[in-house]
Design a protein around this motif. Sequence first.
Motif, PDB file in Angstrom:
ATOM      1  N   LEU A 102      57.882  84.383   5.630  1.00  0.00           N
ATOM      2  CA  LEU A 102      57.189  85.627   5.942  1.00  0.00           C
ATOM      3  C   LEU A 102      55.829  85.342   6.564  1.00  0.00           C
ATOM      4  O   LEU A 102      55.448  85.969   7.550  1.00  0.00           O
ATOM      5  CB  LEU A 102      57.020  86.460   4.667  1.00  0.00           C
ATOM      6  CG  LEU A 102      56.270  87.788   4.829  1.00  0.00           C
ATOM      7  CD1 LEU A 102      57.034  88.733   5.756  1.00  0.00           C
ATOM      8  CD2 LEU A 102      56.048  88.440   3.469  1.00  0.00           C
ATOM      9  N   LEU A 103      55.093  84.393   5.977  1.00  0.00           N
ATOM     10  CA  LEU A 103      53.758  84.052   6.454  1.00  0.00           C
ATOM     11  C   LEU A 103      53.702  82.573   6.825  1.00  0.00           C
ATOM     12  O   LEU A 103      54.249  81.727   6.111  1.00  0.00           O
ATOM     13  CB  LEU A 103      52.713  84.356   5.382  1.00  0.00           C
ATOM     14  CG  LEU A 103      52.578  85.829   4.978  1.00  0.00           C
ATOM     15  CD1 LEU A 103      51.672  85.954   3.761  1.00  0.00           C
ATOM     16  CD2 LEU A 103      52.026  86.656   6.143  1.00  0.00           C
ATOM     17  N   PRO A 104      53.015  82.234   7.901  1.00  0.00           N
ATOM     18  CA  PRO A 104      52.911  80.833   8.312  1.00  0.00           C
ATOM     19  C   PRO A 104      51.819  80.105   7.540  1.00  0.00           C
ATOM     20  O   PRO A 104      50.999  80.712   6.851  1.00  0.00           O
ATOM     21  CB  PRO A 104      52.542  80.942   9.795  1.00  0.00           C
ATOM     22  CG  PRO A 104      51.694  82.188   9.841  1.00  0.00           C
ATOM     23  CD  PRO A 104      52.329  83.129   8.847  1.00  0.00           C
ATOM     24  N   ALA A 105      51.822  78.808   7.675  1.00  0.00           N
ATOM     25  CA  ALA A 105      50.728  77.963   7.167  1.00  0.00           C
ATOM     26  C   ALA A 105      50.445  78.166   5.687  1.00  0.00           C
ATOM     27  O   ALA A 105      49.294  78.198   5.254  1.00  0.00           O
ATOM     28  CB  ALA A 105      49.463  78.207   7.988  1.00  0.00           C
ATOM     29  N   ALA A 138      55.802  87.550  10.064  1.00  0.00           N
ATOM     30  CA  ALA A 138      56.933  87.183  10.915  1.00  0.00           C
ATOM     31  C   ALA A 138      57.731  88.392  11.378  1.00  0.00           C
ATOM     32  O   ALA A 138      58.333  88.376  12.454  1.00  0.00           O
ATOM     33  CB  ALA A 138      57.844  86.204  10.177  1.00  0.00           C
ATOM     34  N   PHE A 139      57.774  89.464  10.590  1.00  0.00           N
ATOM     35  CA  PHE A 139      58.432  90.684  11.043  1.00  0.00           C
ATOM     36  C   PHE A 139      57.691  91.255  12.252  1.00  0.00           C
ATOM     37  O   PHE A 139      58.309  91.688  13.226  1.00  0.00           O
ATOM     38  CB  PHE A 139      58.476  91.723   9.921  1.00  0.00           C
ATOM     39  CG  PHE A 139      59.475  91.435   8.837  1.00  0.00           C
ATOM     40  CD1 PHE A 139      60.827  91.317   9.125  1.00  0.00           C
ATOM     41  CD2 PHE A 139      59.066  91.276   7.529  1.00  0.00           C
ATOM     42  CE1 PHE A 139      61.759  91.063   8.126  1.00  0.00           C
ATOM     43  CE2 PHE A 139      59.983  91.017   6.514  1.00  0.00           C
ATOM     44  CZ  PHE A 139      61.330  90.909   6.811  1.00  0.00           C
ATOM     45  N   SER A 140      56.361  91.271  12.168  1.00  0.00           N
ATOM     46  CA  SER A 140      55.550  91.760  13.291  1.00  0.00           C
ATOM     47  C   SER A 140      55.888  90.991  14.557  1.00  0.00           C
ATOM     48  O   SER A 140      56.118  91.575  15.623  1.00  0.00           O
ATOM     49  CB  SER A 140      54.057  91.607  12.984  1.00  0.00           C
ATOM     50  OG  SER A 140      53.705  92.160  11.738  1.00  0.00           O
ATOM     51  N   VAL A 175      63.467  87.811   6.602  1.00  0.00           N
ATOM     52  CA  VAL A 175      62.657  87.333   7.724  1.00  0.00           C
ATOM     53  C   VAL A 175      63.503  86.506   8.681  1.00  0.00           C
ATOM     54  O   VAL A 175      63.465  86.706   9.906  1.00  0.00           O
ATOM     55  CB  VAL A 175      61.470  86.493   7.212  1.00  0.00           C
ATOM     56  CG1 VAL A 175      60.780  85.785   8.372  1.00  0.00           C
ATOM     57  CG2 VAL A 175      60.483  87.369   6.469  1.00  0.00           C
ATOM     58  N   THR A 176      64.274  85.584   8.139  1.00  0.00           N
ATOM     59  CA  THR A 176      65.091  84.708   8.979  1.00  0.00           C
ATOM     60  C   THR A 176      66.097  85.519   9.789  1.00  0.00           C
ATOM     61  O   THR A 176      66.333  85.234  10.973  1.00  0.00           O
ATOM     62  CB  THR A 176      65.822  83.666   8.118  1.00  0.00           C
ATOM     63  OG1 THR A 176      64.858  82.884   7.411  1.00  0.00           O
ATOM     64  CG2 THR A 176      66.679  82.744   8.975  1.00  0.00           C
TER      65      THR A 176
END
Length: 347
Positions: free
Chosen positions: A202-205, A165-167, A215-216
Motif C-alpha cells: 500500500l505504501l512505499p519505503a 499505491a491505489f492513487s 493493492v496488487t
Amino acid sequence: MVVRLSRHRLLALLCGVLAALTLTTPVMAAPPQAGTVRSDAAAGWLARQLVDGERFEAVFDGVAYPDQGLTLDAVFAFAATGVADDFGARALAWATRPDVRDGYIGDGTTEAYAGATAKLALAVAVRGGDPTDVGGVDLIARLESLQTSGGRFTDRSAWGDFSNAFSQSFAILALDRTAQGVPAAAAGWLAGTRCPDGGYPLLPAQPACASDVDVTAVAVQALRAAGRKADAAAGLHWLLSVQGDDGGFTNAGGVANANSTGLAAQALRDGGRPLAWLRARVFLADLQVGCAAPVADRGAVDFDGGVFDPGTAPRATAQAVLGLTGTGYARLSTVTATAGAPTLPCR
C-alpha cells in the motif's frame, strides 16, 4: 442470511464457464454463460441500494455523509455487467456535481487529492465522458499537476499527503484513456515499489515491504495498461501464490472476503489466468445471497459468508461484481449497457 450453493451447483457453474471459454464455437446457439445472471443480479441489487437512486452515503453518529468513492465503485460495477446504465448515469451526474465533486477531489488550489481525482476521471472516461471538462474542471490537467518529478502522484493538502499505491494505479488507469497516455515515470515509480515476493504494498519505503492483495490486484492492471507486462506478471504470480484452497483471497486481517477476492479475480482474468479466476469466481458465487433469503437481500454478495451485513454488502457486492465478470478497469465501457436493475430469478 447468506445461502451457500451446493458443491454440485458450484461444479456446474465452473464447468459452464469453462465451456464458455473454449476456443471452438458450436454451430447451434450456446446456452447463456453460467453465472451471467448472478452478476447482473448483484449489480441490480447494488443499484437498488443507492440513496435516491443516485448515491451512497456513510453514516457516522447518525449523520449521513456523501460517499463518492463507493458511488464510483458502483459505476464501475454497472459498467462491468452492462446493466443498470440509468443508475450509473445518475450516480456519475451526482458525483460530478460541483459541490459533491469538490468535496471529493478538493478545490484544486489549497486542496487536491490524487487518488480521488484519478478515480473520478476514470469513471467519467468509462461512461464515455470527457475527463478534461467535468463541469469546467480539467481532471487530467489537475491530476498531472500532482505528479512529482519522480513520477509519483501525491496530494496537495493542508491535512497531509495520503496518496498511496491505489492513487498511483488509478492515475495510470485514468491517463491510459487519454491521447498522451501514461507517463513512463509514473509506471516506473509504481513498478519500483514491488516487494521481493512480487506483490505490491500500500505504501512505499516501509521498514518491511508487505504485499497486499487489493493493492496488487489494482497495480497489476495499471502496469499492464502502461505496458509494464513483466512487472505485472510478478504481481500476478504472487496473487496465485496466496490464493486459498477455496479460491478466495484474504485481506490484511487474514479474512477471506468478497472485496479482496473480487479485485484479485478481476486482475487474474484480465491478466490471462483463467483457471485461477474461475476458482475465485466460484468463491464469490458462494457468497451471493440466494432465493431462500428475504427478497430485499437477494442478489447481494456478503463480505465473508457470515451473518449478512447490509452495512458492508454494498462495497463487497461492487467489488465482487468486478471479479464475477473479470472485466479489467482498463477495458470497462458502457457502450452496450442497458437500463434497469435485474433481480435474482427465483421460483
